[in-house]
Design a protein around this motif. Structure first.
Motif, PDB file in Angstrom:
ATOM      1  N   VAL A  78       0.835  -1.200   0.000  1.00 54.38           N
ATOM      2  CA  VAL A  78       0.000   0.000   0.000  1.00 54.38           C
ATOM      3  C   VAL A  78       0.867   1.246   0.000  1.00 54.38           C
ATOM      4  N   SER A  79       1.875   1.266   0.836  1.00 53.33           N
ATOM      5  CA  SER A  79       2.836   2.361   0.858  1.00 53.33           C
ATOM      6  C   SER A  79       4.201   1.768   0.522  1.00 53.33           C
ATOM      7  N   ALA A  80       4.568   1.818  -0.759  1.00 47.13           N
ATOM      8  CA  ALA A  80       5.814   1.195  -1.208  1.00 47.13           C
ATOM      9  C   ALA A  80       7.015   1.891  -0.574  1.00 47.13           C
ATOM     10  N   PRO A  81       7.884   1.122   0.068  1.00 48.18           N
ATOM     11  CA  PRO A  81       9.075   1.722   0.682  1.00 48.18           C
ATOM     12  C   PRO A  81      10.129   2.047  -0.366  1.00 48.18           C
ATOM     13  N   ARG A  82      11.036   2.909   0.009  1.00 49.23           N
ATOM     14  CA  ARG A  82      12.208   3.141  -0.818  1.00 49.23           C
ATOM     15  C   ARG A  82      13.114   1.924  -0.658  1.00 49.23           C
ATOM     16  N   VAL A  83      13.965   1.676  -1.661  1.00 47.11           N
ATOM     17  CA  VAL A  83      14.809   0.490  -1.644  1.00 47.11           C
ATOM     18  C   VAL A  83      16.246   0.871  -1.970  1.00 47.11           C
ATOM     19  N   LEU A  84      17.151   0.414  -1.104  1.00 49.40           N
ATOM     20  CA  LEU A  84      18.582   0.505  -1.344  1.00 49.40           C
ATOM     21  C   LEU A  84      19.065  -0.906  -1.628  1.00 49.40           C
ATOM     22  N   LEU A  85      19.537  -1.147  -2.847  1.00 48.61           N
ATOM     23  CA  LEU A  85      20.028  -2.453  -3.237  1.00 48.61           C
ATOM     24  C   LEU A  85      21.509  -2.553  -2.903  1.00 48.61           C
ATOM     25  N   LEU A  86      21.876  -3.608  -2.173  1.00 49.37           N
ATOM     26  CA  LEU A  86      23.275  -3.866  -1.829  1.00 49.37           C
ATOM     27  C   LEU A  86      23.731  -5.127  -2.545  1.00 49.37           C
ATOM     28  N   SER A  87      24.925  -5.069  -3.134  1.00 48.61           N
ATOM     29  CA  SER A  87      25.436  -6.247  -3.813  1.00 48.61           C
ATOM     30  C   SER A  87      26.932  -6.144  -4.002  1.00 48.61           C
ATOM     31  N   ILE A 114      24.013   7.449   2.591  1.00 45.46           N
ATOM     32  CA  ILE A 114      22.995   6.996   1.643  1.00 45.46           C
ATOM     33  C   ILE A 114      21.661   6.801   2.348  1.00 45.46           C
ATOM     34  N   VAL A 115      21.680   6.149   3.503  1.00 39.79           N
ATOM     35  CA  VAL A 115      20.435   5.913   4.246  1.00 39.79           C
ATOM     36  C   VAL A 115      19.770   7.238   4.614  1.00 39.79           C
ATOM     37  N   ARG A 116      20.546   8.186   5.121  1.00 42.45           N
ATOM     38  CA  ARG A 116      19.977   9.492   5.475  1.00 42.45           C
ATOM     39  C   ARG A 116      19.313  10.151   4.272  1.00 42.45           C
ATOM     40  N   SER A 117      19.900   9.978   3.086  1.00 43.40           N
ATOM     41  CA  SER A 117      19.322  10.591   1.890  1.00 43.40           C
ATOM     42  C   SER A 117      18.026   9.914   1.455  1.00 43.40           C
ATOM     43  N   LEU A 118      17.815   8.680   1.881  1.00 43.83           N
ATOM     44  CA  LEU A 118      16.630   7.936   1.460  1.00 43.83           C
ATOM     45  C   LEU A 118      15.502   7.923   2.486  1.00 43.83           C
ATOM     46  N   LEU A 119      15.794   8.278   3.728  1.00 45.13           N
ATOM     47  CA  LEU A 119      14.762   8.243   4.763  1.00 45.13           C
ATOM     48  C   LEU A 119      13.900   9.503   4.735  1.00 45.13           C
ATOM     49  N   PRO A 120      12.630   9.327   5.072  1.00 37.13           N
ATOM     50  CA  PRO A 120      11.680  10.456   5.045  1.00 37.13           C
ATOM     51  C   PRO A 120      11.723  11.263   6.330  1.00 37.13           C
ATOM     52  N   ASP A 121      12.858  11.902   6.613  1.00 34.08           N
ATOM     53  CA  ASP A 121      12.995  12.621   7.886  1.00 34.08           C
ATOM     54  C   ASP A 121      13.207  14.111   7.704  1.00 34.08           C
ATOM     55  N   GLY A 122      13.002  14.592   6.509  1.00 34.90           N
ATOM     56  CA  GLY A 122      13.253  16.005   6.280  1.00 34.90           C
ATOM     57  C   GLY A 122      14.546  16.216   5.530  1.00 34.90           C
ATOM     58  N   SER A 123      15.598  15.422   5.825  1.00 30.92           N
ATOM     59  CA  SER A 123      16.838  15.579   5.087  1.00 30.92           C
ATOM     60  C   SER A 123      16.861  14.711   3.844  1.00 30.92           C
ATOM     61  N   GLY A 124      15.978  13.704   3.809  1.00 27.76           N
ATOM     62  CA  GLY A 124      15.978  12.799   2.670  1.00 27.76           C
ATOM     63  C   GLY A 124      14.767  12.929   1.786  1.00 27.76           C
ATOM     64  N   GLY A 125      13.882  13.870   2.061  1.00 29.75           N
ATOM     65  CA  GLY A 125      12.689  14.025   1.257  1.00 29.75           C
ATOM     66  C   GLY A 125      11.600  13.096   1.718  1.00 29.75           C
ATOM     67  N   SER A 126      10.591  12.916   0.871  1.00 31.39           N
ATOM     68  CA  SER A 126       9.446  12.078   1.245  1.00 31.39           C
ATOM     69  C   SER A 126       9.716  10.636   0.889  1.00 31.39           C
ATOM     70  N   SER A 127       8.821   9.762   1.350  1.00 33.34           N
ATOM     71  CA  SER A 127       8.980   8.350   1.055  1.00 33.34           C
ATOM     72  C   SER A 127       8.402   8.001  -0.300  1.00 33.34           C
ATOM     73  N   ASP A 128       7.798   8.951  -1.013  1.00 35.83           N
ATOM     74  CA  ASP A 128       7.281   8.671  -2.335  1.00 35.83           C
ATOM     75  C   ASP A 128       8.427   8.598  -3.326  1.00 35.83           C
ATOM     76  N   ARG A 129       8.408   7.573  -4.144  1.00 38.98           N
ATOM     77  CA  ARG A 129       9.441   7.357  -5.127  1.00 38.98           C
ATOM     78  C   ARG A 129       9.282   8.330  -6.262  1.00 38.98           C
ATOM     79  N   ALA A 130      10.353   8.980  -6.646  1.00 35.95           N
ATOM     80  CA  ALA A 130      10.317   9.905  -7.774  1.00 35.95           C
ATOM     81  C   ALA A 130      10.481   9.108  -9.065  1.00 35.95           C
ATOM     82  N   GLY A 131       9.809   9.567 -10.096  1.00 33.37           N
ATOM     83  CA  GLY A 131      10.044   8.954 -11.399  1.00 33.37           C
ATOM     84  C   GLY A 131       8.892   8.289 -11.986  1.00 33.37           C
TER      85      GLY A 131
END
Length: 131
Positions: A78-87, A114-131
């Motif tokens: 319902v609320s798709a999370p942001r994803v950081l792929l590690l490999s 990277i995590v700070r840039s992806l989290l919805p805490d004000g420094s990383g923007g919203s949790s909505d995926r852009a694009g």
């Protein structure tokens, strides 16, 4: 890290390596995040829909399925999370489906940035995926 409304951001660490999960959990809890674990693709796919997740740290290669199956299940939430792929290998075919990519092993300072840039805490923007 606070999510919108002042709540704690929740991060799913999906990796089959217990040492990686432990190190990432320690880093994330040190950042103030709530952390849940998944050891297999099946655990990602069957994550309780009532559990709200802001960010998923997803290992490319896990037992029980493929990264594509994990990404399909996460994007269907319902609320798709942001994803950081590690490999430890490149994954060009999946880069358009994730919000970030990092190679293993990753330096803790780089991971935190990277995590700070992806989290919805004000420094990383919203949790909505852009694009």
């Amino acid at each position: 890290m606070a999510a919108p409304g002042g709540s704690t951001a929740t991060v799913l660490v999906a990796d089959d390596d217990p040492l990686v999960r432990t190190v990432l959990r320690m880093a994330l809890t040190g950042m103030g995040c709530a952390v849940i674990d998944a050891r297999t693709t099946s655990e990602v796919i069957h994550l309780d829909p009532a559990v709200s997740v802001d960010l998923v740290i997803l290992d490319l290669n896990m037992p029980g399925g493929t990264a594509v199956e994990s990404l399909d299940a996460l994007s269907a939430r319902v609320s798709a999370p942001r994803v950081l792929l590690l490999s430890d290998e490149d994954a060009p075919a999946l880069l358009d489906r994730v919000d970030g990519f990092a190679r293993k092993p990753i330096e803790l300072a780089d991971f935190t940035r990277i995590v700070r840039s992806l989290l919805p805490d004000g420094s990383g923007g919203s949790s909505d995926r852009a694009g």
